[in-house]
Design a protein around this motif. Sequence first.
Motif, PDB file in Angstrom:
ATOM      1  N   THR A  79      15.362 -16.978 -25.280  1.00 46.71           N
ATOM      2  CA  THR A  79      16.537 -16.451 -24.582  1.00 46.71           C
ATOM      3  C   THR A  79      16.987 -15.147 -25.231  1.00 46.71           C
ATOM      4  OG1 THR A  79      17.235 -18.721 -24.109  1.00 46.71           O
ATOM      5  CG2 THR A  79      18.887 -16.994 -23.833  1.00 46.71           C
ATOM      6  N   PHE A  90      17.134  -6.458 -18.430  1.00 46.27           N
ATOM      7  CA  PHE A  90      17.444  -7.742 -19.035  1.00 46.27           C
ATOM      8  C   PHE A  90      18.909  -7.806 -19.426  1.00 46.27           C
ATOM      9  CE2 PHE A  90      12.942  -7.002 -19.761  1.00 46.27           C
ATOM     10  CZ  PHE A  90      12.381  -8.205 -19.350  1.00 46.27           C
ATOM     11  N   ASP A  94      19.255 -14.167 -20.606  1.00 42.56           N
ATOM     12  CA  ASP A  94      18.070 -14.296 -19.758  1.00 42.56           C
ATOM     13  C   ASP A  94      16.990 -15.126 -20.445  1.00 42.56           C
ATOM     14  OD1 ASP A  94      19.180 -12.772 -17.782  1.00 42.56           O
ATOM     15  OD2 ASP A  94      17.968 -10.980 -18.154  1.00 42.56           O
ATOM     16  N   ARG A  95      16.332 -15.979 -19.665  1.00 42.05           N
ATOM     17  CA  ARG A  95      15.176 -16.735 -20.157  1.00 42.05           C
ATOM     18  C   ARG A  95      13.930 -15.870 -20.008  1.00 42.05           C
ATOM     19  NH1 ARG A  95      13.678 -21.822 -18.338  1.00 42.05           N
ATOM     20  NH2 ARG A  95      13.243 -20.781 -16.371  1.00 42.05           N
ATOM     21  N   VAL A  96      13.198 -15.699 -21.099  1.00 44.61           N
ATOM     22  CA  VAL A  96      12.095 -14.742 -21.090  1.00 44.61           C
ATOM     23  C   VAL A  96      10.881 -15.284 -21.844  1.00 44.61           C
ATOM     24  CG1 VAL A  96      13.586 -12.706 -20.880  1.00 44.61           C
ATOM     25  CG2 VAL A  96      12.993 -13.586 -23.161  1.00 44.61           C
ATOM     26  N   ARG A 135       8.829 -10.613 -19.829  1.00 46.11           N
ATOM     27  CA  ARG A 135       9.021 -10.963 -18.419  1.00 46.11           C
ATOM     28  C   ARG A 135      10.072 -12.076 -18.302  1.00 46.11           C
ATOM     29  NH1 ARG A 135       6.606  -7.013 -18.512  1.00 46.11           N
ATOM     30  NH2 ARG A 135       4.666  -6.424 -17.433  1.00 46.11           N
ATOM     31  N   HIS A 136      10.775 -12.060 -17.171  1.00 40.10           N
ATOM     32  CA  HIS A 136      11.690 -13.159 -16.866  1.00 40.10           C
ATOM     33  C   HIS A 136      10.886 -14.418 -16.570  1.00 40.10           C
ATOM     34  CE1 HIS A 136      15.377 -10.725 -16.588  1.00 40.10           C
ATOM     35  NE2 HIS A 136      14.599  -9.783 -16.068  1.00 40.10           N
TER      36      HIS A 136
END
Length: 355
Positions: A79, A90, A94-96, A135-136
């Motif tokens: 995160t 971002f 955000d979860r990445v 990346r997400h």
Amino acid sequence: MRATQFLNGEFTAAEVAEPPALGPGQLRIAVAACGICGSDLSMSKNPCRFVQVATDSGYPLATFDTERPVVLGHEYAGTVTEIGAGVADFAVGDRVAGIGLATETATGIPTIIGYSNDYHGAFGESIVVDAYWVRHVPEGLSLEHATLAEPLHVGEMHVQQSGLTPEDSALVIGCGTIGLGAIIAAKARGARLVVASEPSPKRRELARAVGADIVVDPREQDPIAAWMAAVAQQDSVVGQSGTGILIAYECSGRAGILAALMRTMPFNSRIQVLAAPFADEPIIPVVGQFRRIAINFGHGPYENAYDITLERLASGLIDAEAIITGRVGLDGVAEAFTALRDPEEHVKILVLPGS
């Protein structure tokens, strides 16, 4: 922060310094999970050789001081907790997931996180990486499962680089995570036949599950002979020989494989090297010339390999949970490395810094 560091052949969970301050275009990420990579196994087995080979190759991404500790781990997901200047895609929270590269702000030289004394890898609570490679994570895909995009995408990348067409067949040697990624990619791109060669029963089972048409134990059956027999049987049905070739995807990193393939692959075949040993590897170059064998160590164009793989995971085309065979906290890293050196039980072990 808490992390597991490696020094003098030993893993130790300890309090370590935070990664460096963010530079432009970078993110700080709280790590949820990180896979143990085959290159981590190679480095921990002989760090001096690992660094010497990288240095002699002019490869700055994996050079560090072996007399100082490192925190390994680059197959991460987590995160976002902090955003550097110039990052627009971002937000905190955000979860990445992504490819673990960070540009050293002092030198402008990129490094693979974990193969640096300063830019820690993800066997710790926090990492700093370049946002370009992040990346997400799609909604519905867990962060643990998202870690598999990094090793699996290596297979997609190399299949693209190999120029595989639907008329060609793929021979995948070694069915760890990278080999499984090659099988998945070859099937997705319509390979005529996909043959998997793997001594471990567990990994052979996974090779079948992800789509290999023929799975052999190389100690009992020659995979090239198995391919030839299958192609002959196909030709007897369709009435004509295809125009495609056999492309071997070497994913085992075992000593002697390259020389053996050069001697036994059909004339005009190709060998795509995804995993390679760090020791000297003797070959007789004229054998490849006689048999017109092309060997590719990773040259050629590819497009969106990571994104394609992440989407396959998110859509459920890949059974991520079947590939993940173990999970450990920071105190269990040493035992996990020992377990992974025996492929009979495990394929991918995740490190969970928060557990």
